[in-house]
Write a protein that holds these residues in place. Structure first.
Motif, PDB file in Angstrom:
ATOM      1  N   PRO A 164       0.455  -0.920   0.103  1.00 44.00           N
ATOM      2  CA  PRO A 164       0.075  -0.158  -0.589  1.00 44.00           C
ATOM      3  C   PRO A 164       0.991   1.568   0.046  1.00 44.00           C
ATOM      4  CG  PRO A 164      -0.924  -1.534   1.893  1.00 44.00           C
ATOM      5  CD  PRO A 164       0.232  -2.496   1.008  1.00 44.00           C
ATOM      6  N   TYR A 165       1.709   0.885   0.679  1.00 41.96           N
ATOM      7  CA  TYR A 165       2.329   2.341   0.872  1.00 41.96           C
ATOM      8  C   TYR A 165       3.687   2.799  -0.729  1.00 41.96           C
ATOM      9  CZ  TYR A 165       6.589   5.750   1.688  1.00 41.96           C
ATOM     10  OH  TYR A 165       7.432   6.929   2.397  1.00 41.96           O
ATOM     11  N   ALA A 166       4.039   1.597  -1.040  1.00 44.61           N
ATOM     12  CA  ALA A 166       4.498   2.051  -2.406  1.00 44.61           C
ATOM     13  C   ALA A 166       3.318   1.802  -3.790  1.00 44.61           C
ATOM     14  CB  ALA A 166       4.964   0.513  -2.821  1.00 44.61           C
ATOM     15  N   VAL A 167       2.484   1.544  -3.567  1.00 42.60           N
ATOM     16  CA  VAL A 167       1.435   2.236  -4.321  1.00 42.60           C
ATOM     17  C   VAL A 167       1.109   3.815  -4.158  1.00 42.60           C
ATOM     18  CG1 VAL A 167      -1.015   2.373  -5.090  1.00 42.60           C
ATOM     19  CG2 VAL A 167       0.646  -0.405  -4.719  1.00 42.60           C
ATOM     20  N   PHE A 168       0.841   3.998  -3.089  1.00 45.08           N
ATOM     21  CA  PHE A 168       0.663   5.407  -2.659  1.00 45.08           C
ATOM     22  C   PHE A 168       1.354   6.568  -3.180  1.00 45.08           C
ATOM     23  CE2 PHE A 168       1.062   9.241   0.562  1.00 45.08           C
ATOM     24  CZ  PHE A 168      -0.152   9.667   0.175  1.00 45.08           C
ATOM     25  N   LEU A 169       2.682   6.196  -2.648  1.00 46.60           N
ATOM     26  CA  LEU A 169       3.613   7.194  -3.356  1.00 46.60           C
ATOM     27  C   LEU A 169       3.042   7.032  -4.634  1.00 46.60           C
ATOM     28  CD1 LEU A 169       6.823   6.182  -1.251  1.00 46.60           C
ATOM     29  CD2 LEU A 169       5.347   8.286  -0.980  1.00 46.60           C
ATOM     30  N   LEU A 170       3.829   6.323  -5.983  1.00 47.43           N
ATOM     31  CA  LEU A 170       3.466   6.137  -6.830  1.00 47.43           C
ATOM     32  C   LEU A 170       2.839   6.451  -7.648  1.00 47.43           C
ATOM     33  CD1 LEU A 170       4.850   2.793  -7.567  1.00 47.43           C
ATOM     34  CD2 LEU A 170       6.047   4.289  -7.820  1.00 47.43           C
ATOM     35  N   ARG A 171       1.331   6.854  -6.825  1.00 42.36           N
ATOM     36  CA  ARG A 171       0.152   6.974  -7.608  1.00 42.36           C
ATOM     37  C   ARG A 171       0.007   8.374  -7.539  1.00 42.36           C
ATOM     38  NH1 ARG A 171      -4.439   9.155  -5.247  1.00 42.36           N
ATOM     39  NH2 ARG A 171      -6.752   9.086  -6.065  1.00 42.36           N
ATOM     40  N   GLU A 172       0.368   9.027  -6.659  1.00 42.73           N
ATOM     41  CA  GLU A 172       0.910  10.279  -6.431  1.00 42.73           C
ATOM     42  C   GLU A 172       2.112  11.262  -7.514  1.00 42.73           C
ATOM     43  OE1 GLU A 172      -1.481  12.628  -4.934  1.00 42.73           O
ATOM     44  OE2 GLU A 172      -2.346  10.395  -4.351  1.00 42.73           O
ATOM     45  N   TYR A 173       2.857  10.556  -7.629  1.00 42.17           N
ATOM     46  CA  TYR A 173       3.382  10.574  -8.570  1.00 42.17           C
ATOM     47  C   TYR A 173       2.805  10.915  -9.867  1.00 42.17           C
ATOM     48  CZ  TYR A 173       8.430  11.786  -9.868  1.00 42.17           C
ATOM     49  OH  TYR A 173       9.888  12.043 -10.327  1.00 42.17           O
ATOM     50  N   PHE A 174       2.830   9.415  -9.868  1.00 42.21           N
ATOM     51  CA  PHE A 174       2.371   9.200 -11.534  1.00 42.21           C
ATOM     52  C   PHE A 174       1.038  10.667 -12.102  1.00 42.21           C
ATOM     53  CE2 PHE A 174       2.670   4.809 -11.667  1.00 42.21           C
ATOM     54  CZ  PHE A 174       4.072   5.059 -11.292  1.00 42.21           C
ATOM     55  N   ARG A 175       0.452  10.719 -10.700  1.00 44.26           N
ATOM     56  CA  ARG A 175      -0.782  12.194 -11.292  1.00 44.26           C
ATOM     57  C   ARG A 175      -0.254  12.816 -11.361  1.00 44.26           C
ATOM     58  NH1 ARG A 175      -5.278  11.395  -6.413  1.00 44.26           N
ATOM     59  NH2 ARG A 175      -6.004  13.519  -7.375  1.00 44.26           N
ATOM     60  N   GLY A 176       1.167  13.429 -10.678  1.00 45.02           N
ATOM     61  CA  GLY A 176       1.625  15.259 -10.942  1.00 45.02           C
ATOM     62  C   GLY A 176       2.275  15.108 -12.618  1.00 45.02           C
ATOM     63  N   ILE A 177       2.343  13.813 -13.098  1.00 45.12           N
ATOM     64  CA  ILE A 177       3.321  13.649 -14.126  1.00 45.12           C
ATOM     65  C   ILE A 177       1.939  14.325 -16.242  1.00 45.12           C
ATOM     66  CG2 ILE A 177       3.716  12.135 -16.353  1.00 45.12           C
ATOM     67  CD1 ILE A 177       4.727  10.122 -14.455  1.00 45.12           C
ATOM     68  N   PRO A 178       2.382  15.569 -16.142  1.00 44.76           N
ATOM     69  CA  PRO A 178       1.575  15.933 -17.426  1.00 44.76           C
ATOM     70  C   PRO A 178       0.371  14.573 -18.082  1.00 44.76           C
ATOM     71  CG  PRO A 178       3.684  17.362 -17.168  1.00 44.76           C
ATOM     72  CD  PRO A 178       3.935  15.768 -16.742  1.00 44.76           C
ATOM     73  N   GLN A 179      -0.858  15.298 -18.254  1.00 43.31           N
ATOM     74  CA  GLN A 179      -1.281  14.337 -18.513  1.00 43.31           C
ATOM     75  C   GLN A 179      -0.956  14.921 -20.662  1.00 43.31           C
ATOM     76  OE1 GLN A 179      -3.565  11.497 -17.665  1.00 43.31           O
ATOM     77  NE2 GLN A 179      -4.253  11.816 -19.796  1.00 43.31           N
ATOM     78  N   ASP A 180      -0.874  15.506 -20.859  1.00 38.63           N
ATOM     79  CA  ASP A 180      -0.682  16.252 -22.089  1.00 38.63           C
ATOM     80  C   ASP A 180       0.815  15.350 -22.572  1.00 38.63           C
ATOM     81  OD1 ASP A 180      -2.346  17.752 -22.193  1.00 38.63           O
ATOM     82  OD2 ASP A 180      -0.745  19.543 -22.198  1.00 38.63           O
ATOM     83  N   ILE A 181       1.314  14.309 -21.696  1.00 36.55           N
ATOM     84  CA  ILE A 181       2.185  13.770 -22.716  1.00 36.55           C
ATOM     85  C   ILE A 181       1.990  12.212 -22.719  1.00 36.55           C
ATOM     86  CG2 ILE A 181       4.594  12.821 -21.516  1.00 36.55           C
ATOM     87  CD1 ILE A 181       5.715  14.915 -20.308  1.00 36.55           C
ATOM     88  N   VAL A 182       1.751  11.792 -21.825  1.00 39.12           N
ATOM     89  CA  VAL A 182       0.430  10.367 -22.342  1.00 39.12           C
ATOM     90  C   VAL A 182      -1.028  10.707 -23.276  1.00 39.12           C
ATOM     91  CG1 VAL A 182      -0.417   9.324 -20.968  1.00 39.12           C
ATOM     92  CG2 VAL A 182       0.536  10.052 -19.788  1.00 39.12           C
ATOM     93  N   ASP A 183      -1.452  11.767 -23.377  1.00 37.81           N
ATOM     94  CA  ASP A 183      -1.830  11.595 -24.649  1.00 37.81           C
ATOM     95  C   ASP A 183      -1.460  12.024 -25.802  1.00 37.81           C
ATOM     96  OD1 ASP A 183      -4.461  12.297 -23.389  1.00 37.81           O
ATOM     97  OD2 ASP A 183      -4.630  13.504 -22.534  1.00 37.81           O
ATOM     98  N   ALA A 184      -0.336  12.711 -25.737  1.00 38.37           N
ATOM     99  CA  ALA A 184      -0.186  12.536 -27.000  1.00 38.37           C
ATOM    100  C   ALA A 184       1.071  11.135 -27.355  1.00 38.37           C
ATOM    101  CB  ALA A 184       1.482  13.569 -27.070  1.00 38.37           C
ATOM    102  N   ALA A 185       1.186  10.540 -26.329  1.00 36.67           N
ATOM    103  CA  ALA A 185       1.925   9.392 -27.068  1.00 36.67           C
ATOM    104  C   ALA A 185       0.896   8.489 -27.417  1.00 36.67           C
ATOM    105  CB  ALA A 185       2.339   8.106 -25.706  1.00 36.67           C
TER     106      ALA A 185
END
Length: 288
Positions: A164-185
């Motif tokens: 749970p600790y790892a999932v929480f940290l990674l989720r919060e970090y992933f949410r900070g990645i700009p959505q535009d990068i994912v949409d472009a890919a």
């Protein structure tokens, strides 16, 4: 013509010069803290270099004169390498498994939309508040029933599918990645699998390195579950083997300290090699 305002660093320098006693007090506190922190490690190493006779006749804090490797030779003669190998294998499998499954789960919670996502995430995260001792008996019963007691898979399966600790940290970090990068890919035809491993994971290297360090240290030092699920020397981890020495030799502390020093050595090597990354990890997570 007005003079520029002094910078914060300049003000601190001036205050330090004006208050040399305050600076000396800060350094004194730091030295005391370092002694308290490093003292147990130095004492462990010093005790491990004493013979049983030296330890019994001299004060505990006295230096090992002359130092001896008798305790380390005795440990190697008792095949203390096997617990080291078991612990290394267990730590490696748990490191790969926890990172792999935590990355997949965190990406799903951060980027994918499905019914009950938030409820499922917070319910999973709430398991952090459940003490490990509460789950030990049910886990032991389950693994005994399916014949995995005193096996390697019995050691790793309960904790290999993320945390749970790892999932929480990674989720919060992933949410900070700009959505535009994912949409472009995605517009370029990248699949979800490719987006995760070729775009999101490289961008999340700092937090993944942090979790890798935390996982290695925590799993190397784990004691309760290996102590309960294993019997005999075949699948003993380093912590369980060290505890067995304490009882088997009627508290022969020179031998126990030698085992403790051997157990600490890999972690000290990791700290020496990755100390810059560890400091960055502490700054990134706020870990104390």
């Amino acid at each position: 013509m007005t003079s520029p305002e002094p910078s914060a660093a300049g003000l601190r320098t001036r205050r330090t010069r004006r208050n040399p006693l305050a600076a000396a007090g800060v350094y004194l506190l730091l030295i005391i803290g370092a002694v308290i922190t490093l003292g147990p490690f130095v004492l462990s190493l010093n005790t491990s270099l004493k013979s049983a006779r030296q330890f019994a006749t001299n004060p505990p804090l006295s230096p090992a004169v002359p130092p001896t490797l008798e305790n380390y030779v005795q440990l190697l003669g008792r095949d203390f390498v096997t617990p080291l190998a078991v612990t290394a294998q267990m730590t490696l499998v748990l490191l790969v498994g926890q990172l792999f499954f935590s990355i997949l789960a965190a990406y799903a919670f951060a980027r994918m939309r499905f019914p009950g996502r938030e409820l499922l995430f917070w319910s999973y995260l709430a398991t952090l508040m459940v003490p490990q001792v509460v789950t030990v008996i049910p886990l032991y019963t389950m693994f005994s029933e399916i014949g995995l007691r005193n096996t390697f898979w019995g050691l790793v399966l309960p904790y290999v599918f993320g945390s749970p600790y790892a999932v929480f940290l990674l989720r919060e970090y992933f949410r900070g990645i700009p959505q535009d990068i994912v949409d472009a890919a995605r517009i370029d035809g990248a699949s979800t699998w490719r987006i995760i491993w070729q775009i999101v994971v490289p961008l999340a290297r700092p937090i993944i390195s942090t979790l890798a360090i935390i996982t290695v240290v925590s799993q190397w030092n784990t004691f309760l579950w290996p102590f309960i699920i294993t019997t005999g020397p075949t699948w003993q981890t380093i912590t369980v083997a060290t505890d067995a020495l304490r009882g088997q030799y009627n508290a022969n502390w020179t031998l126990v300290m030698a085992a403790t020093t051997i157990a600490m050595a890999p972690l000290l090597v990791i700290f020496t090699l990755f100390q810059r990354r560890i400091i960055d990890s502490i700054q990134l997570t706020g870990l104390k």
